[in-house]
Design a protein around this motif. Structure first.
Motif, PDB file in Angstrom:
ATOM      1  N   GLY A 190      14.977  20.724  12.115  1.00  0.00           N
ATOM      2  CA  GLY A 190      15.251  19.945  13.078  1.00  0.00           C
ATOM      3  C   GLY A 190      13.764  18.737  13.086  1.00  0.00           C
ATOM      4  N   ARG A 191      12.488  19.269  12.342  1.00  0.00           N
ATOM      5  CA  ARG A 191      11.437  17.665  12.697  1.00  0.00           C
ATOM      6  C   ARG A 191      11.760  16.363  11.782  1.00  0.00           C
ATOM      7  NH1 ARG A 191       6.121  18.938  14.865  1.00  0.00           N
ATOM      8  NH2 ARG A 191       6.082  16.446  13.965  1.00  0.00           N
ATOM      9  N   THR A 192      11.574  15.100  12.336  1.00  0.00           N
ATOM     10  CA  THR A 192      11.820  14.741  10.757  1.00  0.00           C
ATOM     11  C   THR A 192      10.809  14.562  10.013  1.00  0.00           C
ATOM     12  OG1 THR A 192      10.753  13.455  13.028  1.00  0.00           O
ATOM     13  CG2 THR A 192      12.790  12.752  12.966  1.00  0.00           C
ATOM     14  N   SER A 193      10.958  13.446   9.096  1.00  0.00           N
ATOM     15  CA  SER A 193      10.153  13.919   8.046  1.00  0.00           C
ATOM     16  C   SER A 193       8.661  13.394   8.302  1.00  0.00           C
ATOM     17  CB  SER A 193      10.832  12.281   6.725  1.00  0.00           C
ATOM     18  OG  SER A 193      10.518  11.332   7.015  1.00  0.00           O
ATOM     19  N   GLU A 194       7.360  13.681   7.483  1.00  0.00           N
ATOM     20  CA  GLU A 194       6.130  12.942   7.597  1.00  0.00           C
ATOM     21  C   GLU A 194       5.910  11.894   7.760  1.00  0.00           C
ATOM     22  OE1 GLU A 194       1.573  14.003   7.392  1.00  0.00           O
ATOM     23  OE2 GLU A 194       3.220  15.134   6.130  1.00  0.00           O
ATOM     24  N   ALA A 195       6.440  11.031   7.183  1.00  0.00           N
ATOM     25  CA  ALA A 195       6.982   9.711   7.183  1.00  0.00           C
ATOM     26  C   ALA A 195       7.553   8.848   8.004  1.00  0.00           C
ATOM     27  CB  ALA A 195       7.243   9.201   5.234  1.00  0.00           C
ATOM     28  N   ARG A 196       8.436   9.385   7.984  1.00  0.00           N
ATOM     29  CA  ARG A 196       8.974   8.884   9.430  1.00  0.00           C
ATOM     30  C   ARG A 196       8.573   8.627  10.519  1.00  0.00           C
ATOM     31  NH1 ARG A 196      13.879   6.732   9.867  1.00  0.00           N
ATOM     32  NH2 ARG A 196      14.223   7.069   7.805  1.00  0.00           N
ATOM     33  N   GLN A 197       7.827   9.910  10.789  1.00  0.00           N
ATOM     34  CA  GLN A 197       7.045  10.145  11.903  1.00  0.00           C
ATOM     35  C   GLN A 197       5.574   8.962  11.896  1.00  0.00           C
ATOM     36  OE1 GLN A 197       5.362  14.489  13.194  1.00  0.00           O
ATOM     37  NE2 GLN A 197       6.790  15.000  11.510  1.00  0.00           N
ATOM     38  N   ALA A 216       1.431  -1.213  -0.376  1.00  0.00           N
ATOM     39  CA  ALA A 216      -0.005   0.242  -0.071  1.00  0.00           C
ATOM     40  C   ALA A 216       1.045   0.942  -0.105  1.00  0.00           C
ATOM     41  CB  ALA A 216      -1.111  -0.161   1.250  1.00  0.00           C
ATOM     42  N   VAL A 217       0.284   2.190  -1.230  1.00  0.00           N
ATOM     43  CA  VAL A 217       1.119   3.029  -1.058  1.00  0.00           C
ATOM     44  C   VAL A 217       0.067   4.627   0.019  1.00  0.00           C
ATOM     45  CG1 VAL A 217       2.089   5.717  -2.345  1.00  0.00           C
ATOM     46  CG2 VAL A 217       2.277   3.220  -2.887  1.00  0.00           C
ATOM     47  N   LEU A 218       0.975   4.779   1.064  1.00  0.00           N
ATOM     48  CA  LEU A 218       0.078   5.898   2.127  1.00  0.00           C
ATOM     49  C   LEU A 218       0.630   7.354   2.260  1.00  0.00           C
ATOM     50  CD1 LEU A 218      -1.627   6.639   4.407  1.00  0.00           C
ATOM     51  CD2 LEU A 218       0.075   5.988   6.158  1.00  0.00           C
ATOM     52  N   LEU A 219      -0.426   8.478   0.988  1.00  0.00           N
ATOM     53  CA  LEU A 219       0.292   9.389   1.225  1.00  0.00           C
ATOM     54  C   LEU A 219      -0.043  10.418   2.703  1.00  0.00           C
ATOM     55  CD1 LEU A 219      -1.102  10.392  -2.197  1.00  0.00           C
ATOM     56  CD2 LEU A 219       0.917   9.192  -1.770  1.00  0.00           C
ATOM     57  N   THR A 220       1.159  11.002   2.578  1.00  0.00           N
ATOM     58  CA  THR A 220       1.272  11.440   3.688  1.00  0.00           C
ATOM     59  C   THR A 220       0.137  12.910   3.883  1.00  0.00           C
ATOM     60  OG1 THR A 220       3.335  12.879   3.200  1.00  0.00           O
ATOM     61  CG2 THR A 220       3.457  11.062   4.556  1.00  0.00           C
ATOM     62  N   GLY A 221       0.923  14.115   4.461  1.00  0.00           N
ATOM     63  CA  GLY A 221      -0.664  15.175   4.903  1.00  0.00           C
ATOM     64  C   GLY A 221      -1.089  15.579   5.526  1.00  0.00           C
ATOM     65  N   ILE A 222      -1.276  14.626   7.154  1.00  0.00           N
ATOM     66  CA  ILE A 222      -1.927  14.173   8.273  1.00  0.00           C
ATOM     67  C   ILE A 222      -1.335  14.772   9.048  1.00  0.00           C
ATOM     68  CG2 ILE A 222      -3.319  12.594   6.106  1.00  0.00           C
ATOM     69  CD1 ILE A 222      -2.295  10.670   7.740  1.00  0.00           C
ATOM     70  N   THR A 223      -0.445  15.249   9.428  1.00  0.00           N
ATOM     71  CA  THR A 223       0.326  15.593  10.690  1.00  0.00           C
ATOM     72  C   THR A 223       0.579  17.022  10.678  1.00  0.00           C
ATOM     73  OG1 THR A 223       2.514  15.295   9.459  1.00  0.00           O
ATOM     74  CG2 THR A 223       1.411  13.543  10.376  1.00  0.00           C
TER      75      THR A 223
END
Length: 257
Positions: free
Chosen positions: A134-141, A79-86
């Motif tokens: 300094g924030r990690t990427s949304e994918a990593r979160q 599954a490819v999960l697109l971010t933009g939800i944090t």
């Protein structure tokens, strides 16, 4: 430049901003002039139409792709999960804050738990104009949340560079070049965004099965309040829908989808 302009569209196509502009215009117009009445009339009309939940819900139902039953999803490699939800602007930064699009994450997890996908690819760096240093990427979160939910690290792949839908598709394609065993995909994003995302992925040669999530529409209601009572939330929903429609058109013009 295109990335910045896409963010400005969210403001330009905001009915709430239009309403404010009309009210300000009425305030500065001459008290005895005919334009004050016209500005106020336009503001009232915008409030009545733009604040109608039934109208915006009907339009959203037409645009959003319909839900796909889990049983209808053939087993796929990932599954490819697109971010933009944090939500990046909230502190303390010792946890992950999710916004109204959190269903993307839970739906991807559901696909994995139901055995419909073997892996989850999380695509997205940051879509903020000014990311928090300094924030990690949304994918990593989001991968942290999946691991907390019991998904093993070996089942998670990260694409951490993309800032918009076109880059989601481009960089996912590049990531898959290093994983030739992944051939079939399911694309998980918000239902109102699924059309544009599918078009972008098709442009780079990927043809995932859609699995819409995060619905902004509801089942139609027969209650009088649904049809008659104005709502400021409806103005916000119109803004989001108009932003997506204009974004889709802009992507079409540029050949992104």
């Amino acid at each position: 430049m295109f990335f910045i302009l896409s963010k400005l569209l969210l403001l330009a196509f905001s009915p709430g901003l239009w309403l404010l502009a009309l009210l300000v215009a009425a305030m500065v117009a001459r008290p005895a002039g005919r334009w004050r009445g016209r500005w106020l009339g336009a503001a009232l009309l915008l409030l009545l139409l733009g604040g109608n939940n039934a109208l915006v819900n009907s339009a959203t139902l037409v645009w959003e792709l319909p839900p796909v039953p889990l049983a209808a999803v053939a087993p796929a490699d990932a599954a490819v999960l697109l971010t933009g939800i944090t939500a990046e602007g909230k502190s303390p930064h010792d946890r992950v804050y999710l916004n109204s699009g959190a269903d993307r994450l839970t739906n991807a997890l559901w696909l994995y738990r139901a055995g419909r996908v073997r892996r989850i690819i999380i695509s997205g760096g940051s879509n903020a104009l000014h990311p928090v240093p300094g924030r990690t990427s949304e994918a990593r979160q989001l991968s942290t949340l999946l691991r907390l939910a019991g998904v093993p690290p070996s089942a998670i792949l990260l694409e951490e560079r993309s800032r918009n839908t076109r880059e989601n598709a481009l960089y996912t394609k590049q990531l898959l070049a290093s994983h030739p065993a992944i051939k079939s995909l399911v694309l998980v994003t918000s239902a109102f965004h699924e059309r544009r995302a599918l078009g972008c992925f098709a442009k780079v040669g990927l043809h995932p099965v859609p699995f819409p999530a995060g619905y902004r529409s509801t089942d139609p209601s027969q209650g009088l309040s649904y049809w008659l009572l104005p709502s400021l939330d409806a103005l916000s929903r119109w803004g989001r829908l108009l932003h997506e429609l204009v974004g889709y058109a802009a992507y079409k013009v540029r050949g992104y989808c």
